[in-house]
Design a protein around this motif. Structure first.
Motif, PDB file in Angstrom:
ATOM      1  N   SER A   1    -117.591 -22.054  18.299  1.00 16.53           N
ATOM      2  CA  SER A   1    -117.006 -20.945  17.541  1.00 16.53           C
ATOM      3  C   SER A   1    -116.878 -21.376  16.081  1.00 16.53           C
ATOM      4  O   SER A   1    -116.975 -22.564  15.763  1.00 16.53           O
ATOM      5  CB  SER A   1    -115.624 -20.616  18.104  1.00 16.53           C
TER       6      SER A   1
ATOM      7  N   ASP B   1    -117.718 -13.236   9.346  1.00 16.74           N
ATOM      8  CA  ASP B   1    -118.100 -14.326  10.235  1.00 16.74           C
ATOM      9  C   ASP B   1    -119.451 -14.923   9.829  1.00 16.74           C
ATOM     10  O   ASP B   1    -119.640 -16.143   9.864  1.00 16.74           O
ATOM     11  CB  ASP B   1    -118.138 -13.860  11.688  1.00 16.74           C
TER      12      ASP B   1
ATOM     13  N   ASN C   1    -108.057 -17.241  11.497  1.00 15.95           N
ATOM     14  CA  ASN C   1    -108.754 -18.078  12.472  1.00 15.95           C
ATOM     15  C   ASN C   1    -109.367 -19.310  11.790  1.00 15.95           C
ATOM     16  O   ASN C   1    -109.275 -20.419  12.296  1.00 15.95           O
ATOM     17  CB  ASN C   1    -109.842 -17.252  13.168  1.00 15.95           C
TER      18      ASN C   1
ATOM     19  N   SER D   1    -114.210 -21.537  14.176  1.00 13.01           N
ATOM     20  CA  SER D   1    -113.091 -22.461  14.000  1.00 13.01           C
ATOM     21  C   SER D   1    -113.427 -23.820  14.611  1.00 13.01           C
ATOM     22  O   SER D   1    -113.074 -24.864  14.052  1.00 13.01           O
ATOM     23  CB  SER D   1    -111.800 -21.882  14.596  1.00 13.01           C
TER      24      SER D   1
ATOM     25  N   SER E   1    -106.450 -21.681  10.151  1.00 11.22           N
ATOM     26  CA  SER E   1    -105.617 -22.395  11.130  1.00 11.22           C
ATOM     27  C   SER E   1    -106.153 -23.798  11.399  1.00 11.22           C
ATOM     28  O   SER E   1    -105.399 -24.705  11.746  1.00 11.22           O
ATOM     29  CB  SER E   1    -105.501 -21.593  12.422  1.00 11.22           C
TER      30      SER E   1
ATOM     31  N   GLU F   1    -107.420 -11.434  10.110  1.00  6.47           N
ATOM     32  CA  GLU F   1    -107.479 -12.200  11.353  1.00  6.47           C
ATOM     33  C   GLU F   1    -108.625 -13.214  11.333  1.00  6.47           C
ATOM     34  O   GLU F   1    -108.487 -14.338  11.818  1.00  6.47           O
ATOM     35  CB  GLU F   1    -107.593 -11.266  12.555  1.00  6.47           C
TER      36      GLU F   1
END
Length: 184
Positions: A126, A104, A176, A128, A179, A172
């Motif tokens: 966030s 991250d 994220n 994303s 996507s 994951e």
């Protein structure tokens, strides 16, 4: 008469350096032109050390409209050099990320770098959300569709294959991020 021999660009992954320093270069712009003309999304999978990073850098220079680098190449007379696209370049090639928090943090750094390079300021949403906003703001500011290039897209996963939980967390985190591309 002595013929000058060009040097092979071993380990060089920037198209500008190859073009400006007159390294030997096999023109891949016919392939780039064909990909750009025929499609919208691509996943390029090749063996390691097969030129993927250099090809992505060539695409970056092309979409950013760096015309002098392409003089004498196939694409030079086939490209609209007046259209300069904002390019978001993400690379997970350097370093080894060993936790989702490190992933991250790396994503945040990449988004910050691209914001600065493209001259846009995103809100602290966030990851994303920031990525989505970066794409939208870059398109608005530059007036062209945004090009997103991702190098070593999955490297954080195989770097952690011996730790299943960390590898799944990396998957994951990357899911994220990626996507956003599908939705944008």
């Amino acid at each position: 008469m002595t013929l000058a021999r060009r040097i092979l660009p071993i380990g060089i992954q920037t198209f500008a350096q190859i073009a400006c320093e007159d390294y030997y270069y096999v023109d891949k712009t016919p392939f780039a032109h064909r990909l750009i003309e025929r499609g919208k999304y691509y996943f390029l999978s090749r063996p390691r050390r097969f030129g993927k990073s250099l090809f992505l850098d060539t695409l970056k220079e092309l979409f950013e409209g760096n015309e002098p680098l392409f003089r004498g190449l196939y694409i030079h007379d086939r490209w609209d050099w007046s259209a300069r696209h904002p390019v978001i370049r993400l690379s997970f090639a350097d370093g080894v990320l060993q936790s989702r928090a490190e992933l991250d943090e790396k994503i945040g750094e990449l988004l910050d770098y691209n914001q600065q390079r493209l001259g846009v300021k995103c809100e602290p949403y966030s990851l994303s959300g920031r990525f989505s906003q970066l794409i939208r703001l870059a398109r608005e500011q530059h007036g062209q569709r945004v090009v997103v290039l991702v190098d070593e897209y999955d490297k954080p996963i195989p770097d952690n294959l011996t730790d299943r939980d960390t590898a799944l967390a990396m998957r994951e985190g990357l899911r994220n991020l990626y996507s956003v591309i599908k939705d944008a």
